[in-house]
Scaffold this motif. Structure first.
Motif: not given
Lengths: 215, 215
Positions: A76, A79-81, A83-84, A122-126, B209
């Motif tokens: 990830l 920014s995904e981390r 977001g998660t 959400g993004g990937d992984g979220v 983002r």
């Protein structure tokens, strides 16, 4: 540092730290004798994040574990981390899609987000749908059900206000070292909520006095 | 209208309405037979306010009664009645003045309010210290205790943001007829909180983002 110092520096009791260790929310310390272990700065940071999630954000222990797993996922991006972690916070009751008022609230929320150019995905992984989007839909539904319907245009000034403050929010997060930023983002998101709501009620009082002085 | 229609139009169950009548939160209807009473638009408005306070604002029944008494107090001006109603909402835990961190948080809050020209005092007939001021002090104390101290300068953009939105808040309230404005103020204060917090988390996602794309 020993457990006592970790407790002292984090403000979390030794009993709670032991519980977090047993639950796997904190990695074990480096064992130095049969009964003692040594902890480092990484433990302290992790402990602050766990506390921000559980004690401040009221995230259940099981969800906190999922978040911590996602944060260790090297695939990830940053920014995904972030977001998660933030999106794992409780967002209140989910919208009730059996209710026709919810469908109308979704249209209002979609119209607002499209107008703003914001995403509700959400993004990937979220999560596939951003949890705060669902929170917004539930809030618009409740307003309508209680006789206070609102339009996308009514909501726009609030969205613009939050857009401006998100710049300040992220500036605050960026004051911290990169390895501390995810925990700072979670803690500051949650801890600034009562600040905002308290300031809003004070500001309303000022504005009411200004408008209705003597009435 | 009969109880059934009052229930239908307010969305509050007949059993709950009867409970509010017994507790004196609603004035009795005009009795038309031994077992039936007639209710009017004033009952409907009062019921909406009671529900906004209790169901949405999570105000205890005993406090809701105090608020309703204050609202009937003809000696209070309009802005005091509004303040009494909004400030009766729960504002979270009171500051712990035995803690030295609280004294420092009070200085930060006072410096901010002085700089903004806001009052932290209640008006006549209202609490001597504004409850949202206490809420702010508690929030600043918690931030500092968890290792995220903030200064009056850090808080200023949040206060300015809320100052701008208070204009929109009061504009929304003024859309309602004068006799509906106090209940609208209470309901909108509470019901817009999840709207604001949901929009803030979405805006943070957009800003993150934008700043950290690809990281």
């Amino acid at each position: 540092m020993r457990l006592a110092e970790l407790s002292e520096r984090s403000g979390v009791s030794a009993a709670t730290i032991k519980y977090y260790l047993r639950e796997g929310l904190l990695p074990p310390g480096r064992r130095i004798t049969a009964t003692q272990a040594e902890y480092d700065e990484e433990h302290l940071r992790r402990l602050r994040l766990v506390r921000a999630l559980i004690q401040v954000g009221r995230v259940p222990v099981s969800s906190a574990k999922e978040v911590l797993t996602a944060l260790r996922d090297e695939e990830l991006g940053w920014s995904e981390r972030l977001g998660t972690a933030v999106w794992s916070l409780p967002h209140g009751p989910a919208p009730d899609d059996a209710d026709p008022v919810t469908a109308s609230a979704r249209r209002t929320a979609d119209e607002l987000l499209e107008h703003l150019g914001w995403s509700h995905r959400g993004g990937d992984g979220v999560a596939p749908v951003a949890p705060p989007y669902e929170m917004l839909v539930t809030a618009i539904t409740t307003l309508a059900r209680l006789g206070y319907p609102c339009s996308a245009a009514d909501l726009e000034p609030y969205a613009r206000g939050m857009e401006r403050l998100a710049v300040d929010d992220l500036d605050l997060v960026e004051r911290y070292a990169p390895e501390e930023q995810v925990e700072a983002a979670v803690a500051l998101t949650v801890l600034y909520e009562p600040v905002l709501l308290g300031l809003r009620r004070l500001a309303q009082g000022e504005e009411a006095r200004r408008r209705f002085a003597g009435q």
